[in-house]
Write a protein that holds these residues in place. Sequence first.
Motif, mmCIF file in Angstrom:
data_model
loop_
_atom_site.group_PDB
_atom_site.id
_atom_site.type_symbol
_atom_site.label_atom_id
_atom_site.label_comp_id
_atom_site.label_asym_id
_atom_site.label_seq_id
_atom_site.Cartn_x
_atom_site.Cartn_y
_atom_site.Cartn_z
ATOM 1 N N GLY A 22 0.852 -1.211 0.000
ATOM 2 C CA GLY A 22 -0.070 -0.067 0.080
ATOM 3 C C GLY A 22 0.881 1.145 0.152
ATOM 4 N N GLY A 61 -3.788 3.011 -0.475
ATOM 5 C CA GLY A 61 -4.114 2.912 0.818
ATOM 6 C C GLY A 61 -3.212 2.269 1.855
ATOM 7 N N TYR A 64 -4.221 -2.706 5.171
ATOM 8 C CA TYR A 64 -5.491 -3.326 5.392
ATOM 9 C C TYR A 64 -6.267 -2.972 4.354
ATOM 10 N N ASP A 65 -6.156 -2.131 3.521
ATOM 11 C CA ASP A 65 -7.170 -1.458 2.509
ATOM 12 C C ASP A 65 -7.296 -2.564 1.281
ATOM 13 N N HIS A 66 -8.350 -3.029 1.017
ATOM 14 C CA HIS A 66 -8.749 -3.853 -0.050
ATOM 15 C C HIS A 66 -7.864 -4.984 -0.227
#
Length: 81
Positions: A22, A61, A64-66
């Motif tokens: 990310g 992100g 943990y994003d997507h």
Amino acid sequence: MNEYIFSHEPKQWPDCMYFSLGDKESKVRNPILRSVRQNTEAIQSFFQDKGIDTVFQLNPGNHYDHAAERTAAGLCWLLSR
């Protein structure tokens, strides 16, 4: 971690490797985590220089994003090899 990877040869080299990170992961207060992007790019480049098919994917992100979508993208890439 880099030192270990750069100084130890694996018993078997992989055919391909997918690296996903990310774009906010390296923008944290923790000094160890702050180097994650630079270290990941160096490791990817190391394996690529060994002739291994690699890709480094920088995603919007944090860690943990997507996560599901990023994991699926990595699996799709690996299965397309």
